[in-house]
Each structure stands twice: as structure tokens, then as C-alpha cells.
Enzyme design. Structure first.
Site: not given
Lengths: 351, 351
Positions: B26, B29, B206, B208, B297
Site C-alpha cells: 500500500d 502508492h 485494514h 486508512h 477511491y
């Protein structure tokens, strides 16, 4: 603006939350107290346009904090307060005062400039030293807040007793202040509940992000009944910074909780006015993490690093030990003796 | 190391938590997929020494993600996987695979290099496309994870049905994945509970940090029964980054929850090895905040900004509308038509 996405479920609350923006006070730590009047004017004006209810302005350590010990302010805080008052129409300006650093004289002076709020801050077990300052603030007609720093060091019942003292002196609101960013969400819940159950006045929460929990803790506080919340635009504050205001406003909007603040305007001022003045990004570094992990003041870090070098120790071991001793601000001297003890223990029982 | 401060109260859990480090997947990115073999070797070696159980390595969008559309990797991911496998003694290397981007052939190739885990990722409502890949991963003897992306888009019951499908295909663990950083703690609790109540296999989370809730949500997930947790050292990940691993390990240590990871070593590698390679700080900017607020997204942001300019709109209004449409990855085309509709509505009913 386009109304944001709302949740069907939501927190079990329908309180309106009153937000106090602390980037111009706690945030001054993050820029070494170098605010200029122009910066303060442009930030205060934008916060006023976004309809933020209260804006706190003082040295990071409160009125009269500017000193060699706590860091010298670039601009006299009274000048900054006066400038902010002059550009705000909706927002009220507040000040922080730590009895022992600031005095009644500084409070009187700030009151003359047109502030609307004073927050009287003491160590969590020392509420009794706030009596006179709270009384004077009330006489001056200010919204008066009792601000219990290092709240992680007191168990919920003791914290509630101290808060009760501040209420008895006249405080209109009492805050649980997680100065070291050391509290975990369930500990915030227990503390806020203890206060809401024993006080008649509203309860507030001031979080720091050293354990990446400023926002999680703030939601826990609101769910437990806190209605006054501190935020800092772009996370500008001591240690790893505070609960990020523009993110908080967006999250509360998602939950359908009213703050009265314009989501887009607070996002825009964070990005366009505050971000460009940051000296360094507000990340969680090894230094800020260990402060939250050990539960100690940020001023201890440098002292611990020096002691570690002198005694051949890891500064983290010293800070964890200091945290266990529940050392308070001003007890930096304790660090050398703790380090000496640790070094002695290490020689006697090598691991 | 000195044992850290423990809480008397603690979360109501005595599970051991298995952490997967995603900074090398991840996190790619966050550095435009520019990892070099040397960087991956030094990071993987340090993670192995800190005793991190799983390290995920792939292009940010999974195996074979390197492309003009998703961003070209500087180094072939198979080379990075091979290098990491060669330096790890305790940690197992894992890969991410999105059916449609990566194929069975890529999975076979990675398996030959000695990986120990494969995570098969689909949009939250499309678990059925993971059947073959999960089956093949099991045949290869890998710990096999079903990874339900954009989990905020499905209500708890639907999410549990999709997770159940992945379990029926053979998944050893199923993850709730908050790809857009859009979930709030109570929504995480509901989703993890729905999964733990209907699955026999362990459940993972998971997170963010777009709403500054990666850590708060992770603790909510653990309290609700999740035992597999993703973290990213120094927050390195898409959007505002992931749950910061070194902070998570310190927080879980404070709670008395076992991870097996050395707190000081993970802090040190974050500061000394990972922080220096960051291209930009992992702050919550206006861009990453709006992604979490709208629940879309990160690839939509640039498209929305272009559409906003073309139609004289605020990009945020477009993203919020896209979020309401529950657009999924690959539907970037929808943005122009949504913007055209919004612009039309604005002309017809000016505010």
C-alpha cells in the site's frame, strides 16, 4: 455547499458540539511561538468566516508564557489578541492561563481587549490553585473554563473530584485535557462519564495525537457526553498535534452532529492559509510517539536524551520510568536522578 | 527493552493480534511505486528483526499492477519479493492480488519465490470473482486471505454474506478493508461483529487515515473481535496512509495485547529507515480528507478536479455525488457525466 453524506446509524447523541480552535495557542508550540500579527489576522478572519465559535490565542504555555524557559514569542500575545478581536464578527477570542505562569493582571489586560473566554489550566491534581483566577474570570463576564491537564495521570474518580472543585469556583465548563496524548479511548470514556455524572456544567475534551488517537478519543468523549471539543487546524499543536479541526468538522457532519462550522471553508483555510506556515509536517515521529507511550510532557524529551547520552541508556527507558513516577511539568530535574538509578540497576543486573 | 506502561482496565480481549505490514505494498502508492531493491531489502530485514509476522510486497494495486493506468513500478515486483524472502528469517512475505489485474500465473510465479501468504482482493460486492484465485492459493499451500475492499459501501449483513463466500472458497482469514478511510468506529464495530458472528475463520481489518480514524477504527475492530490487523510503518499508504504500525504496536503493548513485535525496533526502523525515503509527509490534506468524507477511491480525485474546472464546479461536490452513487474503481468515466448533471442542476436552480 452540497450537504455531505450522512449516516443512518450515528452516535447516540444529539448534542450540539461547541468547538474551540487552538492552532493559535497550542499550535504556537509547533512553530516555535513565531506567529506574526499578519498570520494571526488572516487565520482568525478565515476561522470567523467559517463560523468557528471560539479561537484561543496565547503563548503555547498560556498568557505570559513567553520566556527563555518556555520559548520566546515573536509577537506580544496581547497584540495578537487585539488584532484577532478586531477582525472577528462571529468568533469569540479565548485565552489560556496557567496560574503560576500567567497572573490576574494578564487576565485583566486580555479582558480589556475584548476576549469572550478564559481557560484556567492546572495539573490534574491541582485544581485548588485555580479558585481565584476562575472567580476573577467570572467577574470579568467571561465564559470560564477549568482545564485539567495531564488527565491520564488521575483515575476517573479523582479527576471528577478535581473537576467538581473547578465547578465550585464558578467554572462554566470543565475539560479533560490529554496533554501527553496518552489516553486510550476506553480511558477517555471512563473519564468523561465520571465528569458528566458528577458535574452540572458541560464537559469538554482536548486531545493530542501522539498515539494516533486524537480523533478516536474525541468521538469516544462525545459519545460519553462531552459537548465542548478542542481542535487544531492542520493538527498544529504540541507533540504530534491536536485533533485536526477540519477533519473533526467533516466527521461530525457525517454523524449528523451540529457544529455550525462550514465544512468547505474550514478545509480551505487549513490547506490554503495554515499549511503554508508549517515549519515541519505534523507527523507522529519516534519522539512524539514515545511521549504518548510513556505519558510525559514534551519538554522532557530533550532532557531525557541528554541523560541517556550521559549514562549510556536508551532515552525511552528513562521516559517510561519518568511516566511511572507521574512526573509533572517543572520536574525536569528528576530526569537525571532517574537515569542515574536506571544506570545503576543496569550495571548490577545486566540483561 | 524496558516493559512499557500497562493499563489496569484494558480492552475486553485476550486475543493475540497478527500484524501484516503493508508499507511495501500500500505504501508504494505514497512513493509513486519507486521502491528500489536496496530499500526493500533494508526495510524487510529490519521488519524481520522486529519480528513482524507478515510483510506484504506487490505493486500498490496488487501483482501486475505496474501499468500506465495504475503507475509504473521502478523495480519488478518479483525481484522485490525474491530479495525480501532472501533476507527474512522470521517474517513471511505476502502478496496482494486483484483478480482482473493479476492472474493465476502471477500467483504461481510469486509462490515459487517462497511467499507464505496471498491476499485475494475484490470490491466488497464482488467476492464471487475470487473463487479460483483463493482455491489456487490454497493449493499452493499459502495462508490465504479474502480482502473485501471499499467495505464502507456494503451494510454489515451484505458484507458478511460476501465474506462467507470467500470462506466457502477456502479463505483462512477474511478482511474488512476500509479502502477510502471512510468508516467511522461504530460502523467498523458493526461490520466486524457481523463477520465474527457468521464466519468460522479469523477476521481482519485494514484501515486508512483519511478521517484521522485509522487507529480508533483499528481498536474498535479489535474490540469487536478482529485478530488480523494491517499496519503501515510511518503511515505509508494510499490517501492519508494506513494505521501507523509502530504506533499500533505501542498502543497494543499499553493494552497488554500481544503482537510479538519489538516496540523499540519497530519505532527505530520507522524513524531511521522508512522516514528518510518519504517523498512527502503523510498528513491529512484537503485532498485525502475529501476522499474519506465522500467515501471514494483516491484515483477519482484528479478526474473530479478536471471535471470541476470544465463545468465551473467545486470538485468536492462532484466527489460527494460520486460517493452517493457508490462508484467503484474503474468507473472514473462516470465523473464527467455526474459533473454535467450537477452543472445542469446548478444552472436550473441557482443557490
Amino acid at each position: 455547499m452540497n450537504p455531505g453524506p450522512r449516516e443512518e446509524e450515528g452516535l447516540k447523541t444529539n448534542q450540539r458540539i461547541t468547538i474551540t480552535e487552538v492552532a493559535l495557542r497550542d499550535g504556537s508550540h509547533a512553530i516555535n511561538h513565531q506567529y506574526t500579527a499578519d498570520q494571526v489576522i488572516s487565520i482568525a478572519k478565515a476561522l470567523d468566516e467559517a463560523n468557528v465559535p471560539y479561537i484561543e490565542i496565547s503563548h503555547g504555555d498560556g498568557l505570559a508564557g513567553s520566556s527563555l524557559q518556555y520559548g520566546l514569542s515573536r509577537t506580544n500575545e496581547m497584540e495578537l489578541i487585539e488584532a484577532a478581536v478586531s477582525v472577528c464578527t462571529a468568533s469569540k477570542i479565548g485565552v489560556l492561563l496557567l496560574p503560576g505562569i500567567g497572573t490576574i493582571r494578564h487576565l485583566n489586560e486580555a479582558a480589556k481587549l475584548g476576549i469572550g473566554m478564559a481557560r484556567i489550566a492546572t495539573h490534574v491534581t491541582e485544581a485548588d490553585i485555580s479558585a481565584q483566577h476562575i472567580a476573577r474570570s467570572k467577574e470579568l463576564g467571561l465564559h470560564t473554563v477549568g482545564f485539567l491537564m495531564m488527565s491520564h495521570m488521575a483515575p476517573p474518580r479523582l479527576l471528577a473530584e478535581q473537576a467538581k472543585l473547578m465547578e465550585s469556583y464558578g467554572a462554566d465548563t470543565v475539560y479533560v485535557v490529554d496533554s501527553a496524548g496518552a489516553l486510550l479511548p476506553h480511558q477517555v470514556t471512563e473519564r468523561i462519564r465520571a465528569l458528566t455524572q458528577s458535574l452540572s456544567v458541560p464537559v469538554g475534551f482536548h486531545g493530542h495525537n501522539n498515539l494516533s488517537l486524537a480523533m478516536g478519543n474525541t468521538l469516544a468523549a462525545i459519545e460519553a457526553g462531552a459537548t465542548w471539543i478542542d481542535g487544531s487546524v492542520r493538527c498544529l499543536g504540541a507533540g504530534a498535534g491536536n485533533t485536526q479541526t477540519e477533519v473533526l468538522v467533516a466527521v461530525l457532519d457525517r454523524l449528523g452532529i451540529e457544529t455550525g462550522i462550514d465544512v468547505y471553508k474550514i478545509m480551505d483555510l487549513a490547506e490554503e492559509i495554515v499549511a503554508p506556515i508549517l515549519l515541519k509536517p505534523q507527523e507522529i515521529t519516534r519522539g512524539s510517539l514515545i511521549l504518548g507511550y510513556a505519558g510525559v510532557y514534551s519538554s522532557f524529551l530533550l532532557h531525557a536524551e541528554r541523560a541517556a547520552e550521559k549514562f549510556g541508556l536508551d532515552a525511552r527507558d528513562i521516559l517510561l520510568e519518568i511516566g511511572r513516577h507521574k512526573a509533572v511539568g517543572g520536574q525536569e530535574d528528576m530526569i537525571m536522578s532517574v537515569a542515574a538509578e536506571l544506570a545503576k540497576g543496569k550495571r548490577e543486573a545486566p540483561v
